[in-house]
Write an enzyme that holds these catalytic residues in place. Structure first.
Site, PDB file in Angstrom:
ATOM      1  N   ASP A  65      -1.904 -11.688  -6.772  1.00  0.00           N
ATOM      2  CA  ASP A  65      -0.483 -10.588  -7.837  1.00  0.00           C
ATOM      3  C   ASP A  65       0.384  -9.334  -6.499  1.00  0.00           C
ATOM      4  O   ASP A  65       0.626  -8.309  -6.349  1.00  0.00           O
ATOM      5  CB  ASP A  65      -1.403  -9.410  -8.341  1.00  0.00           C
ATOM      6  CG  ASP A  65      -2.216  -9.831  -9.175  1.00  0.00           C
ATOM      7  OD1 ASP A  65      -1.548 -11.203 -10.309  1.00  0.00           O
ATOM      8  OD2 ASP A  65      -2.965  -8.879  -9.100  1.00  0.00           O
ATOM      9  N   LYS A  71       3.716 -13.191  -5.581  1.00  0.00           N
ATOM     10  CA  LYS A  71       4.544 -14.904  -5.565  1.00  0.00           C
ATOM     11  C   LYS A  71       6.099 -15.577  -6.834  1.00  0.00           C
ATOM     12  O   LYS A  71       6.488 -16.074  -5.892  1.00  0.00           O
ATOM     13  CB  LYS A  71       3.196 -15.551  -6.285  1.00  0.00           C
ATOM     14  CG  LYS A  71       2.531 -15.262  -4.661  1.00  0.00           C
ATOM     15  CD  LYS A  71       1.359 -15.894  -5.427  1.00  0.00           C
ATOM     16  CE  LYS A  71       0.540 -15.812  -6.755  1.00  0.00           C
ATOM     17  NZ  LYS A  71      -0.700 -14.718  -6.497  1.00  0.00           N
ATOM     18  N   LYS A  74       8.043 -13.859  -8.244  1.00  0.00           N
ATOM     19  CA  LYS A  74       9.311 -12.831  -8.074  1.00  0.00           C
ATOM     20  C   LYS A  74      10.267 -13.564  -6.907  1.00  0.00           C
ATOM     21  O   LYS A  74      11.271 -13.933  -7.319  1.00  0.00           O
ATOM     22  CB  LYS A  74       9.182 -11.170  -7.660  1.00  0.00           C
ATOM     23  CG  LYS A  74      10.482 -10.379  -7.378  1.00  0.00           C
ATOM     24  CD  LYS A  74      10.221  -9.736  -6.255  1.00  0.00           C
ATOM     25  CE  LYS A  74      11.918 -10.300  -5.856  1.00  0.00           C
ATOM     26  NZ  LYS A  74      12.513  -9.030  -4.792  1.00  0.00           N
ATOM     27  N   GLY A 104      -1.128 -14.514 -13.228  1.00  0.00           N
ATOM     28  CA  GLY A 104       0.040 -13.338 -14.272  1.00  0.00           C
ATOM     29  C   GLY A 104       1.437 -13.539 -13.623  1.00  0.00           C
ATOM     30  O   GLY A 104       1.520 -13.151 -12.281  1.00  0.00           O
ATOM     31  N   HIS A 105       2.963 -14.559 -12.945  1.00  0.00           N
ATOM     32  CA  HIS A 105       3.399 -14.850 -12.389  1.00  0.00           C
ATOM     33  C   HIS A 105       4.417 -13.403 -12.527  1.00  0.00           C
ATOM     34  O   HIS A 105       5.051 -14.459 -13.810  1.00  0.00           O
ATOM     35  CB  HIS A 105       3.872 -15.818 -11.657  1.00  0.00           C
ATOM     36  CG  HIS A 105       2.620 -16.402 -11.005  1.00  0.00           C
ATOM     37  ND1 HIS A 105       2.505 -17.489  -9.943  1.00  0.00           N
ATOM     38  CD2 HIS A 105       1.111 -16.024  -9.846  1.00  0.00           C
ATOM     39  CE1 HIS A 105       1.829 -17.838  -9.471  1.00  0.00           C
ATOM     40  NE2 HIS A 105       0.568 -17.099  -9.959  1.00  0.00           N
ATOM     41  N   GLN A 139      -3.308 -16.944  -7.699  1.00  0.00           N
ATOM     42  CA  GLN A 139      -3.741 -16.089  -6.552  1.00  0.00           C
ATOM     43  C   GLN A 139      -3.767 -15.825  -5.088  1.00  0.00           C
ATOM     44  O   GLN A 139      -2.978 -16.194  -5.107  1.00  0.00           O
ATOM     45  CB  GLN A 139      -5.713 -16.318  -6.682  1.00  0.00           C
ATOM     46  CG  GLN A 139      -6.039 -17.097  -8.262  1.00  0.00           C
ATOM     47  CD  GLN A 139      -5.567 -17.894  -9.133  1.00  0.00           C
ATOM     48  OE1 GLN A 139      -5.503 -19.084  -8.154  1.00  0.00           O
ATOM     49  NE2 GLN A 139      -5.065 -17.373 -10.272  1.00  0.00           N
ATOM     50  N   ARG A 164      -4.847  -2.144 -11.139  1.00  0.00           N
ATOM     51  CA  ARG A 164      -5.576  -2.856 -10.051  1.00  0.00           C
ATOM     52  C   ARG A 164      -5.893  -2.012  -8.873  1.00  0.00           C
ATOM     53  O   ARG A 164      -5.441  -1.438  -8.805  1.00  0.00           O
ATOM     54  CB  ARG A 164      -4.338  -3.857  -9.275  1.00  0.00           C
ATOM     55  CG  ARG A 164      -3.972  -4.665 -10.644  1.00  0.00           C
ATOM     56  CD  ARG A 164      -2.848  -5.361  -9.811  1.00  0.00           C
ATOM     57  NE  ARG A 164      -2.126  -5.973 -10.558  1.00  0.00           N
ATOM     58  CZ  ARG A 164      -0.583  -6.749 -10.784  1.00  0.00           C
ATOM     59  NH1 ARG A 164      -0.107  -5.444  -9.543  1.00  0.00           N
ATOM     60  NH2 ARG A 164      -0.327  -7.853 -11.628  1.00  0.00           N
ATOM     61  N   LYS A 212       7.028  -5.121  -2.175  1.00  0.00           N
ATOM     62  CA  LYS A 212       7.214  -3.541  -3.078  1.00  0.00           C
ATOM     63  C   LYS A 212       6.773  -2.562  -1.983  1.00  0.00           C
ATOM     64  O   LYS A 212       6.368  -2.204  -1.738  1.00  0.00           O
ATOM     65  CB  LYS A 212       5.437  -3.825  -3.475  1.00  0.00           C
ATOM     66  CG  LYS A 212       5.401  -5.103  -4.921  1.00  0.00           C
ATOM     67  CD  LYS A 212       4.187  -4.818  -6.131  1.00  0.00           C
ATOM     68  CE  LYS A 212       4.715  -3.469  -6.911  1.00  0.00           C
ATOM     69  NZ  LYS A 212       3.661  -4.588  -8.191  1.00  0.00           N
TER      70      LYS A 212
HETATM   71  P1  GDP Z   1       1.977 -12.056  -8.603  1.00  0.00           P
HETATM   72  O1  GDP Z   1       0.442 -12.992  -9.081  1.00  0.00           O
HETATM   73  O2  GDP Z   1       2.229 -13.110  -7.360  1.00  0.00           O
HETATM   74  O3  GDP Z   1       3.685 -13.638  -8.803  1.00  0.00           O
HETATM   75  O4  GDP Z   1       2.223 -11.431  -8.859  1.00  0.00           O
HETATM   76  P2  GDP Z   1       2.397 -10.420 -10.350  1.00  0.00           P
HETATM   77  O5  GDP Z   1       3.357 -11.182 -11.339  1.00  0.00           O
HETATM   78  O6  GDP Z   1       1.354 -10.762 -10.898  1.00  0.00           O
HETATM   79  O7  GDP Z   1       2.619  -8.337  -9.238  1.00  0.00           O
HETATM   80  C1  GDP Z   1       3.812  -8.303  -8.826  1.00  0.00           C
HETATM   81  C2  GDP Z   1       4.003  -7.474 -10.177  1.00  0.00           C
HETATM   82  O8  GDP Z   1       4.654  -6.052  -9.320  1.00  0.00           O
HETATM   83  C3  GDP Z   1       5.404  -7.475 -11.214  1.00  0.00           C
HETATM   84  O9  GDP Z   1       5.202  -6.528 -11.652  1.00  0.00           O
HETATM   85  C4  GDP Z   1       6.390  -7.784 -10.620  1.00  0.00           C
HETATM   86  O10 GDP Z   1       7.107  -7.231 -11.449  1.00  0.00           O
HETATM   87  C5  GDP Z   1       6.296  -6.678  -9.729  1.00  0.00           C
HETATM   88  N1  GDP Z   1       7.211  -6.536  -8.249  1.00  0.00           N
HETATM   89  C6  GDP Z   1       6.924  -7.880  -7.266  1.00  0.00           C
HETATM   90  N2  GDP Z   1       8.700  -7.639  -6.228  1.00  0.00           N
HETATM   91  C7  GDP Z   1       8.207  -6.545  -6.554  1.00  0.00           C
HETATM   92  C8  GDP Z   1       9.118  -5.602  -5.548  1.00  0.00           C
HETATM   93  O11 GDP Z   1       9.713  -4.833  -4.368  1.00  0.00           O
HETATM   94  N3  GDP Z   1       8.850  -3.662  -5.888  1.00  0.00           N
HETATM   95  C9  GDP Z   1       8.395  -3.545  -7.143  1.00  0.00           C
HETATM   96  N4  GDP Z   1       8.632  -2.099  -6.976  1.00  0.00           N
HETATM   97  N5  GDP Z   1       7.096  -4.531  -8.445  1.00  0.00           N
HETATM   98  C10 GDP Z   1       7.952  -5.984  -7.608  1.00  0.00           C
HETATM   99  P1  IMO Z   2      -2.114 -14.419  -9.579  1.00  0.00           P
HETATM  100  O1  IMO Z   2      -1.854 -16.389  -9.607  1.00  0.00           O
HETATM  101  C1  IMO Z   2      -5.385 -11.405  -9.758  1.00  0.00           C
HETATM  102  C2  IMO Z   2     -10.005 -12.108 -10.222  1.00  0.00           C
HETATM  103  C3  IMO Z   2      -9.984 -12.344 -11.189  1.00  0.00           C
HETATM  104  C4  IMO Z   2     -11.484 -11.880 -10.412  1.00  0.00           C
HETATM  105  C5  IMO Z   2     -12.140 -13.253  -9.542  1.00  0.00           C
HETATM  106  C6  IMO Z   2     -11.871 -14.746 -10.232  1.00  0.00           C
HETATM  107  O2  IMO Z   2      -1.395 -13.728 -10.562  1.00  0.00           O
HETATM  108  O3  IMO Z   2      -2.193 -13.948  -9.029  1.00  0.00           O
HETATM  109  P2  IMO Z   2     -11.184 -15.898 -12.343  1.00  0.00           P
HETATM  110  O4  IMO Z   2     -10.413 -16.255 -13.260  1.00  0.00           O
HETATM  111  O5  IMO Z   2     -10.125 -17.039 -11.554  1.00  0.00           O
HETATM  112  O6  IMO Z   2     -12.470 -16.074 -12.882  1.00  0.00           O
HETATM  113  O7  IMO Z   2     -11.270 -14.346 -11.941  1.00  0.00           O
HETATM  114  O8  IMO Z   2      -9.975 -13.375  -9.256  1.00  0.00           O
HETATM  115  N1  IMO Z   2      -7.783 -13.440 -10.592  1.00  0.00           N
HETATM  116  C7  IMO Z   2      -6.540 -13.078  -9.798  1.00  0.00           C
HETATM  117  N2  IMO Z   2      -6.713 -11.348  -9.384  1.00  0.00           N
HETATM  118  N3  IMO Z   2      -4.765 -12.321  -9.432  1.00  0.00           N
HETATM  119  C8  IMO Z   2      -4.419 -13.554  -9.583  1.00  0.00           C
HETATM  120  O9  IMO Z   2      -3.554 -14.607  -9.964  1.00  0.00           O
HETATM  121  C9  IMO Z   2      -5.746 -14.070 -10.546  1.00  0.00           C
HETATM  122  N4  IMO Z   2      -6.434 -14.743 -10.743  1.00  0.00           N
HETATM  123  C10 IMO Z   2      -7.968 -14.616 -10.979  1.00  0.00           C
HETATM  124  O10 IMO Z   2      -9.571 -10.399 -11.377  1.00  0.00           O
HETATM  125  O11 IMO Z   2     -11.968 -11.162  -9.769  1.00  0.00           O
HETATM  126 MG    MG Z   3      -0.480 -11.809 -11.289  1.00  0.00          MG
END
Ligand code: GDP
Ligand code: IMO
Ligand code: MG
Length: 420
Positions: free
Chosen positions: A13, A16, A18, A40-41, A222, A303, A329
């Protein structure tokens, strides 16, 4: 070199989705190489937020090829939902997206097994997203998996029944109630959608395109601290999230790798169980969660939040061979009077710079305090216009890690990005 890798350096999270969307214009092909719908991207443009689970984050650019590589595990039910909610028409998506015939398929029983295993672990549960990831990769390694090419074969149903009855026999040993039909309906509909896409040996295509001079971006899922080998085992996911995983997960030689972009949040978050040395169970942690909207993109879970952790960041840079750092962020830290950065750990009274092996180790973070900044920074697009205190925060990270921060994200929209 035409093969760059972008991956997360923390516990996932990092933003990635974005950043991959924002830098996709520089590439011809965007490919996922591991993980599955546990990812979840999120990405935003034109005031609309999209969350992708299986589909690479280059999908919204109409002239790019997106590939789901051999290292990914695909749940057809999730795939179907994602395709239907994406926006571009199916006929357009059929042009933009290709699937590796070697990618493994998540079966309905993998999801059930995931839930049954987590329940059995009790208080030691991983905190899995329960998407069937662990059981699907287990079957892959045990040579019991179903691969994407097999859904095209006439004996597909026979194979499905054989895998399912094997899993149902295992489930008999678990006191776990489930309704397989609930999962199966969407799964079989998903199989129909998957079959419409090109399912091919993408390793040939990718290597050919690289030779032709096309540019490939591998999109990690991840984060490094969730890697099955180098993360906080057993509180990890079941794939290699690190840069070498991009080679095995796409079928490209390490000799072809160019830049390795390591992405990290200006602080830390983790969702699920496992060690988190800088976790803040206090008002500051709550503030980071609220301001950063730190709720899981896949499960909606809050989180866990804490200060930036340099020993783990340096570890991730080392394991991945990161050439450039991207920090996201930064805007969330606006308004803090002071900020803390963990520069080492204290374990058993001794200062330590290494990540402990045991998840039970009692780790006390050693912090350096830096001044914060008041200004909101979402509108800023030039590095030089950023508040001085933020520039010092970034330069402090560069000094400690020996790696340049070349991109700073100041908001969730693709435009809210500063390159340096
Ligand atoms: P990923 O799994 O690495 O793609 O990240 P996620 O999408 O799960 O979580 C990142 C969250 O932060 C999402 O809700 C994005 O929309 C948000 N986000 C990404 N970059 C920024 C940033 O620079 N500032 C803020 N405020 N939010 C951001
Ligand atoms: P992105 O790509 C954050 C965490 C789960 C759990 C552990 C194992 O959006 O960054 P799993 O479902 O793989 O058996 O879970 O890894 N986890 C993540 N945490 N971002 C993710 O993906 C994750 N994918 C799995 O919360 O602790
Ligand atoms: Mg994510």
């Amino acid at each position: 070199m035409n093969f760059d890798i972008l991956l997360g350096l923390q516990w996932g999270d990092e933003g990635k989705g974005k950043i991959v969307d924002a830098i996709s214009p520089d590439y011809d092909i965007i490919a996922r190489f591991q993980g599955g719908p546990n990812a979840g991207h999120s990405l935003e443009f034109n005031n609309i937020k999209h969350v992708l689970h299986l589909i690479p984050s280059g999908i919204f650019h109409n002239n790019k090829l997106n590939i789901i590589g051999n290292g990914v595990v695909i749940d057809p039910a999730v795939f179907k939902k994602e395709i239907e909610n994406l926006g571009p028409s199916l006929s357009e998506l059929l042009k933009r997206l290709i699937i590796s015939s070697r990618a493994n398929i998540i079966l309905p029983t993998h999801r059930i097994l995931d839930a049954a295993y987590e329940l059995q672990k009790g208080s030691e549960k991983i905190g899995s997203t329960l998407k069937g990831i662990g059981p699907a990769y287990t079957d892959k390694a045990a040579r019991n998996g179903m691969r994407a090419w097999e859904i095209l074969r006439p004996d597909f149903m026979k194979k499905y029944d054989s895998h399912t009855s094997y899993h149902l026999a295992i489930l008999k040993n678990h006191d776990f109630k489930f309704d397989i039909e609930e999962y199966e309906a969407g799964w079989f509909e998903g199989i129909e959608i998957l079959r419409k896409f090109r399912i091919i040996n993408t390793e040939y295509l990718i290597n050919d395109l690289i030779i032709q001079g096309k540019k490939l971006l591998a999109e990690g899922a991840q984060g490094t601290m969730l890697d099955v080998d180098f993360g906080s085992y057993p509180y990890v996911t079941s794939s290699n999230t690190i840069s070498s995983g991009a080679c095995t997960g796409l079928g490209v030689s390490p000799k072809k790798v160019g830049e390795i972009f390591g992405i990290f949040k200006a602080y830390c978050t983790r969702v699920g169980s496992g060690p988190f040395p800088t976790e803040l169970n206090d008002q500051t942690g709550n503030r980071l969660r609220e301001t950063g909207n730190e709720f899981g993109s896949t499960t909606g879970r809050p989180r866990r939040c804490g200060w930036l952790d340099i020993p783990s960041l340096k570890y991730s840079i080392m394991i991945n061979g990161v050439t450039k750092l991207f920090m996201t962020k930064a805007d969330v830290l606006s308004g803090f009077k002071t900020l803390k950065i963990c520069t080492s750990y204290k374990i058993g009274g001794k200062e330590c710079h290494e990540i402990p092996i045991s998840p039970d180790s009692v780790v006390e973070p050693v912090y350096t305090e830096l001044p914060g900044w008041e200004e909101s920074i979402g509108e800023i697009r030039e590095y030089d216009s950023l508040p001085g205190a933020l520039k010092r925060y970034i330069e402090f990270i560069e000094t400690l890690t020996g790696t340049p921060v070349t991109l700073i994200s100041v908001g969730p929209d693709r435009k809210e990005t500063i390159t340096r």
